[in-house]
Write an enzyme that holds these catalytic residues in place. Structure first.
Site, PDB file in Angstrom:
ATOM      1  N   ASN A  13       1.122  -1.328  -0.127  1.00  0.00           N
ATOM      2  CA  ASN A  13      -0.114  -0.693  -0.165  1.00  0.00           C
ATOM      3  C   ASN A  13       1.277   1.154  -0.035  1.00  0.00           C
ATOM      4  O   ASN A  13       1.680   1.671   1.085  1.00  0.00           O
ATOM      5  CB  ASN A  13      -0.717   0.231   1.535  1.00  0.00           C
ATOM      6  CG  ASN A  13      -1.788   0.808   1.088  1.00  0.00           C
ATOM      7  OD1 ASN A  13      -1.400   2.290   0.314  1.00  0.00           O
ATOM      8  ND2 ASN A  13      -3.013   1.201   1.641  1.00  0.00           N
ATOM      9  N   HIS A  16       0.786   6.151   2.014  1.00  0.00           N
ATOM     10  CA  HIS A  16       1.923   6.182   2.507  1.00  0.00           C
ATOM     11  C   HIS A  16       2.517   7.332   2.266  1.00  0.00           C
ATOM     12  O   HIS A  16       3.164   8.622   2.803  1.00  0.00           O
ATOM     13  CB  HIS A  16       3.084   5.922   3.410  1.00  0.00           C
ATOM     14  CG  HIS A  16       1.771   5.022   4.302  1.00  0.00           C
ATOM     15  ND1 HIS A  16       0.630   5.288   5.582  1.00  0.00           N
ATOM     16  CD2 HIS A  16       0.705   3.688   4.129  1.00  0.00           C
ATOM     17  CE1 HIS A  16      -0.457   4.529   5.727  1.00  0.00           C
ATOM     18  NE2 HIS A  16      -0.202   3.070   4.660  1.00  0.00           N
ATOM     19  N   HIS A  49      -5.667   3.444  -1.739  1.00  0.00           N
ATOM     20  CA  HIS A  49      -6.642   4.240  -1.372  1.00  0.00           C
ATOM     21  C   HIS A  49      -7.081   5.296  -1.735  1.00  0.00           C
ATOM     22  O   HIS A  49      -6.390   6.355  -1.501  1.00  0.00           O
ATOM     23  CB  HIS A  49      -7.004   3.970  -0.035  1.00  0.00           C
ATOM     24  CG  HIS A  49      -8.305   4.157   0.972  1.00  0.00           C
ATOM     25  ND1 HIS A  49      -8.433   3.876   2.033  1.00  0.00           N
ATOM     26  CD2 HIS A  49      -9.407   4.717  -0.096  1.00  0.00           C
ATOM     27  CE1 HIS A  49      -9.125   4.039   2.223  1.00  0.00           C
ATOM     28  NE2 HIS A  49     -10.341   4.207   1.566  1.00  0.00           N
ATOM     29  N   ARG A  51      -9.505   8.367  -1.059  1.00  0.00           N
ATOM     30  CA  ARG A  51     -10.537   8.096   0.011  1.00  0.00           C
ATOM     31  C   ARG A  51     -11.694   9.470  -1.024  1.00  0.00           C
ATOM     32  O   ARG A  51     -10.703  10.617  -1.385  1.00  0.00           O
ATOM     33  CB  ARG A  51      -9.835   8.775   0.637  1.00  0.00           C
ATOM     34  CG  ARG A  51      -8.524   7.822   1.734  1.00  0.00           C
ATOM     35  CD  ARG A  51      -8.340   8.342   2.967  1.00  0.00           C
ATOM     36  NE  ARG A  51      -9.223   8.291   4.084  1.00  0.00           N
ATOM     37  CZ  ARG A  51      -9.843   7.674   4.953  1.00  0.00           C
ATOM     38  NH1 ARG A  51      -9.213   6.641   5.359  1.00  0.00           N
ATOM     39  NH2 ARG A  51     -10.717   8.294   5.735  1.00  0.00           N
ATOM     40  N   ARG A  55      -7.081  12.821   0.985  1.00  0.00           N
ATOM     41  CA  ARG A  55      -6.353  13.490   1.439  1.00  0.00           C
ATOM     42  C   ARG A  55      -4.806  12.821   1.235  1.00  0.00           C
ATOM     43  O   ARG A  55      -3.899  13.838   1.712  1.00  0.00           O
ATOM     44  CB  ARG A  55      -5.999  13.225   3.220  1.00  0.00           C
ATOM     45  CG  ARG A  55      -6.323  11.506   3.140  1.00  0.00           C
ATOM     46  CD  ARG A  55      -6.341  11.001   5.213  1.00  0.00           C
ATOM     47  NE  ARG A  55      -7.668  11.291   4.783  1.00  0.00           N
ATOM     48  CZ  ARG A  55      -8.162  10.463   6.468  1.00  0.00           C
ATOM     49  NH1 ARG A  55      -7.644   9.881   6.919  1.00  0.00           N
ATOM     50  NH2 ARG A  55      -9.267  10.683   7.027  1.00  0.00           N
ATOM     51  N   GLU A  76      -8.916   0.105  -3.381  1.00  0.00           N
ATOM     52  CA  GLU A  76      -9.612   1.328  -2.723  1.00  0.00           C
ATOM     53  C   GLU A  76     -10.611   2.108  -1.758  1.00  0.00           C
ATOM     54  O   GLU A  76     -10.135   3.479  -2.625  1.00  0.00           O
ATOM     55  CB  GLU A  76      -8.569   0.721  -0.906  1.00  0.00           C
ATOM     56  CG  GLU A  76      -8.494  -0.349  -0.300  1.00  0.00           C
ATOM     57  CD  GLU A  76      -6.776  -0.050   0.573  1.00  0.00           C
ATOM     58  OE1 GLU A  76      -7.016   0.667   0.921  1.00  0.00           O
ATOM     59  OE2 GLU A  76      -6.045  -0.721   1.321  1.00  0.00           O
ATOM     60  N   THR A 107      -8.365   3.312   8.440  1.00  0.00           N
ATOM     61  CA  THR A 107     -10.150   2.451   8.073  1.00  0.00           C
ATOM     62  C   THR A 107     -10.375   1.462   9.778  1.00  0.00           C
ATOM     63  O   THR A 107      -9.082   0.669   9.592  1.00  0.00           O
ATOM     64  CB  THR A 107      -9.978   1.813   7.000  1.00  0.00           C
ATOM     65  OG1 THR A 107      -8.800   2.243   5.965  1.00  0.00           O
ATOM     66  CG2 THR A 107     -11.096   1.603   6.382  1.00  0.00           C
ATOM     67  N   GLU A 157     -11.168  -9.076   2.369  1.00  0.00           N
ATOM     68  CA  GLU A 157     -10.234  -8.536   2.957  1.00  0.00           C
ATOM     69  C   GLU A 157     -10.559  -8.679   4.234  1.00  0.00           C
ATOM     70  O   GLU A 157     -11.105  -8.248   5.394  1.00  0.00           O
ATOM     71  CB  GLU A 157      -8.860  -7.810   2.385  1.00  0.00           C
ATOM     72  CG  GLU A 157      -8.334  -7.200   3.216  1.00  0.00           C
ATOM     73  CD  GLU A 157      -7.449  -5.850   2.532  1.00  0.00           C
ATOM     74  OE1 GLU A 157      -7.486  -5.954   1.366  1.00  0.00           O
ATOM     75  OE2 GLU A 157      -7.027  -4.995   3.235  1.00  0.00           O
ATOM     76  N   HIS A 220      -4.140  -4.787   7.597  1.00  0.00           N
ATOM     77  CA  HIS A 220      -4.648  -3.529   8.613  1.00  0.00           C
ATOM     78  C   HIS A 220      -3.512  -4.033  10.019  1.00  0.00           C
ATOM     79  O   HIS A 220      -3.332  -4.664  10.234  1.00  0.00           O
ATOM     80  CB  HIS A 220      -6.179  -3.055   8.958  1.00  0.00           C
ATOM     81  CG  HIS A 220      -5.654  -1.741   9.169  1.00  0.00           C
ATOM     82  ND1 HIS A 220      -5.531  -0.994  10.096  1.00  0.00           N
ATOM     83  CD2 HIS A 220      -6.757  -1.129   7.998  1.00  0.00           C
ATOM     84  CE1 HIS A 220      -6.167   0.360  10.013  1.00  0.00           C
ATOM     85  NE2 HIS A 220      -6.492   0.297   8.717  1.00  0.00           N
TER      86      HIS A 220
HETATM   87  N1  PXP Z   1      -6.289  -3.546   3.577  1.00  0.00           N
HETATM   88  C1  PXP Z   1      -7.023  -2.351   3.596  1.00  0.00           C
HETATM   89  C2  PXP Z   1      -8.283  -2.043   3.662  1.00  0.00           C
HETATM   90  C3  PXP Z   1      -6.915  -1.012   3.608  1.00  0.00           C
HETATM   91  O1  PXP Z   1      -7.635   0.132   4.752  1.00  0.00           O
HETATM   92  C4  PXP Z   1      -5.456  -0.332   4.299  1.00  0.00           C
HETATM   93  C5  PXP Z   1      -5.341   0.929   4.627  1.00  0.00           C
HETATM   94  O2  PXP Z   1      -5.033   2.041   4.196  1.00  0.00           O
HETATM   95  C6  PXP Z   1      -4.290  -1.542   5.110  1.00  0.00           C
HETATM   96  C7  PXP Z   1      -4.587  -2.663   4.260  1.00  0.00           C
HETATM   97  C8  PXP Z   1      -2.913  -1.494   5.130  1.00  0.00           C
HETATM   98  O3  PXP Z   1      -3.026  -1.246   5.780  1.00  0.00           O
HETATM   99  P1  PXP Z   1      -1.678  -0.587   7.069  1.00  0.00           P
HETATM  100  O4  PXP Z   1      -1.090   0.632   5.722  1.00  0.00           O
HETATM  101  O5  PXP Z   1      -1.789  -0.386   7.944  1.00  0.00           O
HETATM  102  O6  PXP Z   1      -0.642  -1.552   6.305  1.00  0.00           O
END
Ligand code: PXP
Length: 267
Positions: A13, A16, A49, A51, A55, A76, A107, A157, A220
């Site tokens: 992901n 960040h 994602h 959003r 953001r 996402e 989330t 998921e 997550h």
């Molecule tokens: N899966 C989903 C559906 C998420 O919303 C997120 C956070 O954006 C993640 C995975 C990844 O989570 P983390 O950044 O805590 O590894």
């Protein structure tokens, strides 16, 4: 010959990276720059994602990432019809429907597949019409999985946030983290019980979903300390991980970044 364990795939992901960019509202670091590194380093999927409040990832990021990525892109998004319309136009490999609250930092729980059944169903139909694979981000409960099956999603998921939070409470080295503060209110054995329960919820949900023919991802809060027990769950075939990978890269990648700058600073 014993059966080899099925491969676990990794979605990285990269939101960040855009979080860091947005801190300055400029175009550096560009999440697009991560695509080649992710592919060369063994990632199997790019996860982003989009959003509603934009953001971090913007529509244009999503468009460029989907157009340029050699890896499948898992987008996402919320179930809001306006967002689903945009996602249909972007046409990622997969859309993962997630709950969204503007005030949340990240989330915080799974989709309300019972209360929002009709709205989710509408979103799924729209995405499927465009031949976009669908995943639903849910809490690891049998009830949620039963509703996912009825909704006709291909993937679920499982939200591993509860497991990750208790794991952090038991192992937190950071005395001021909110995990450590909450942990103070619980005894060691209560925390052990909670960890066991949250882990077995994930195992049970994964096995149940798989038995119904659903493909199972999880994510997550997974990090370098807590991921191994999740990897052991055979019925989970994919993890999506962001924060911990990008956080570590700040340190493991920092040395080279400083050396490169030092070279440029030489007279
Ligand atoms: N899966 C989903 C559906 C998420 O919303 C997120 C956070 O954006 C993640 C995975 C990844 O989570 P983390 O950044 O805590 O590894």
């Amino acid at each position: 010959m014993p059966n080899a364990k099925a491969k676990m795939t990794l979605g990285v992901n990269i939101d960040h990276i855009a979080v860091l960019r947005e801190a300055r509202k400029i175009n550096d670091p560009d999440p697009l720059m991560a695509l080649a590194i992710c592919a060369q380093s063994g990632a199997d999927q790019i996860t982003i994602h989009l959003r509603e409040d934009r953001r971090h990832i913007h529509d244009e990021d999503a468009r460029r990432i989907i157009a340029s990525s050699s890896l499948p892109v898992n987008l996402e998004c919320a179930i809001d019809p306006a967002i689903i319309e945009i996602v249909c136009g972007l046409h990622p490999h997969r859309a993962t429907l997630v709950p969204e609250k503007r005030q949340e930092v990240t989330t915080e729980g799974g989709l309300d597949v019972v209360g929002q059944f009709d709205a989710i169903s509408l979103a799924i139909n729209k995405l499927k019409e465009r031949e976009i694979e669908v995943s639903l981000f849910i809490d690891p409960t049998r009830e949620a999985i039963e509703y996912c099956e009825r909704l006709g999603t291909q993937w679920v998921e499982l939200h591993t946030g509860s497991y990750a939070n208790v794991y952090a409470m038991l192992n937190s080295a950071l005395p001021h983290s909110h995990h450590a503060i909450e942990a103070l209110r619980l005894s060691r054995s209560e925390l052990d019980d909670r960890l066991e329960q949250s882990y077995s919820d994930v195992v049970d949900a994964a096995n149940y979903a798989r038995s119904l023919g659903l493909k199972v991802a999880a994510g997550h809060g997974l990090n370098y300390q807590n991921v191994s027990p999740i990897v052991e769950i055979d019925t989970i075939e994919e993890l999506n991980i962001g924060q911990s990978i990008i956080a570590r890269s700040v340190f493991t990648g920092l040395s080279q970044a400083i050396k490169d700058m030092k070279t440029l600073c030489q007279r």
